[in-house]
Design an enzyme around this catalytic site. Structure first.
Site, PDB file in Angstrom:
ATOM      1  N   GLY A 137      -3.268 115.150 -35.954  1.00  0.00           N
ATOM      2  CA  GLY A 137      -1.948 115.118 -36.571  1.00  0.00           C
ATOM      3  C   GLY A 137      -1.976 114.925 -38.067  1.00  0.00           C
ATOM      4  N   ARG A 189      -1.936 137.572 -50.414  1.00  0.00           N
ATOM      5  CA  ARG A 189      -2.789 138.589 -51.035  1.00  0.00           C
ATOM      6  C   ARG A 189      -4.276 138.262 -50.890  1.00  0.00           C
ATOM      7  NH1 ARG A 189       1.438 138.428 -54.806  1.00  0.00           N
ATOM      8  NH2 ARG A 189       0.328 136.914 -56.109  1.00  0.00           N
ATOM      9  N   ASP A 201     -14.790 115.345 -35.399  1.00  0.00           N
ATOM     10  CA  ASP A 201     -15.301 115.069 -36.744  1.00  0.00           C
ATOM     11  C   ASP A 201     -15.232 113.571 -37.015  1.00  0.00           C
ATOM     12  OD1 ASP A 201     -16.441 115.560 -39.220  1.00  0.00           O
ATOM     13  OD2 ASP A 201     -14.566 116.159 -40.188  1.00  0.00           O
TER      14      ASP A 201
END
Length: 376
Positions: A245, A223, A269
């Site tokens: 992973g 929703r 990152d």
């Protein structure tokens, strides 16, 4: 001096070519073909192994025990680690810090980029992030964007600010996106509580990247679809993906590739521990503990960057997520180049492109790296 790469299995976003050759002059690919290649001053016999474009990393914080925000020498040492793993072009990412500190770091990155064309510029991952989604950013340094601050940061970067991550629900964030887009900065949404509607508005204002999709943002709810679905639906948007992973399950990563074909950019990152060992490290003003290769804020379960290198991301994509090798290589090369509007010079092994190439064995391990025609 001209160099001929010959007897290669070429793989890039345009597909695979066996018995491939590539003629390089200086920092540029002059011509390509298959079969018998032209004469050249020097030859590199690839011996039937994979030859792919140099990897581009849009998002990294350090490596080899060195952090990008600890000054020029540390920056250069960290870059050397990632270059050994195939990353030929890097964007230097900064975590949230006081504005004065960020301005200093931006100036240092601009100096490095002036001297080293393999450094594409900087990425401000902070300070314009949502407190509740700050991850490994010091909450004391987070703030709402202001136009005069952005101008000061842009000035410090001297045209080298490539990317800025922003939570689009913050006050003044949409106006900040306008300023950044006008300045030619690639705007990313991330570390955010943004709704589906706010994310779409940010993309309509010119944001074109999602910072490490699924991490530090709402997930997909039936929703409340949130920023992930908004990005899947928008053909203009590139999705960063940390594919170690751990940050994203390999099967969910496969869904990202299927939902946004040609728009996934694999990023590391990486923090200082990438290519190094377990232990305690600094990430900005915070302490990170690395155990069995997983980085977390010390004393918490919060993941704090990664210890990933781009070649490892390639192997996870192919071997664990089942991504076709062509698409996995595209996510390390042409897609990140597109995100920074550099796709006319980077991301393919084709005439007129930068002579950046990575040699890989049959198990996708790096055996050689060239950038601007020079072996690294």
């Amino acid at each position: 001096m001209s160099t001929l790469f010959e007897h290669a299995r070429k793989l890039d976003a345009h597909g695979q070519v066996d018995d491939f050759w590539m003629l390089v002059e200086g920092d540029t690919i002059l011509s390509t073909g298959h079969g018998e290649g032209p004469d050249a001053a020097a030859r590199v016999d690839v011996g039937g192994h994979w030859l792919v474009p140099g990897f581009m990393d849009l998002h990294g914080h350090g490596g080899g025990g060195h952090s990008f925000d600890d000054g020029t020498r540390e920056m250069e040492a960290a870059l050397a680690t990632h270059r050994a793993h195939g990353t030929t072009r890097s964007v230097i990412s900064l975590v949230a810090n006081p504005l004065a500190s960020l301005r200093t770091s931006l100036r240092e990155i601009a100096d490095v980029a002036d001297a080293d064309p393999l450094v594409l510029g900087s990425h401000l991952e902070g300070p314009y992030l949502a407190q509740n989604r700050r991850g490994a950013h010091n909450g004391e340094f987070l703030r709402d964007p202001a136009p005069y601050e952005l101008e000061e940061l842009l000035g410090a970067a001297r045209g080298t600010l490539r990317q800025l991550t922003i939570a689009p629900e913050l006050p003044n964030a949409m106006e900040a996106i306008d300023v950044l887009v006008e300045a030619g900065v690639a705007v990313a949404i991330g570390h955010t509580e943004a709704t589906f509607e706010q994310s779409r508005e940010a993309f309509d204002r010119g944001a074109r990247i999602v910072t490490h999709v699924f991490n530090a943002m709402p997930g997909i709810h039936h929703r409340a679809p949130g920023p992930v679905i908004a990005a899947f639906e928008d053909e203009r948007v590139c999705l960063e993906l940390i594919l170690d992973g751990e940050h994203v399950h390999p099967d969910v990563a496969a869904m990202v590739f299927a939902s946004a074909p040609g728009r996934v950019a694999l990023v590391t990152d990486a923090m200082a521990a990438a290519g190094s060992h377990d232990g305690d490290y600094s990430l900005g003003s915070l302490t990170v503990t690395v155990h069995q290769g997983i980085a977390r804020l010390r004393g918490t379960p919060t993941i704090a960057g990664s210890t990933l290198t781009q070649d490892q991301a390639l192997r996870v994509a192919i071997q664990r997520s089942g991504v076709a090798p062509t698409r996995a290589v595209e996510a390390l090369t042409l897609t990140p180049a597109r995100a920074l509007n550099l796709q006319h010079r980077h991301g393919l092994l084709a005439a007129g492109f930068a002579a950046d190439a990575v040699l890989l064995d049959h198990d996708w391990n790096v055996t050689g790296v060239w950038a601007d025609g020079r072996r690294l």
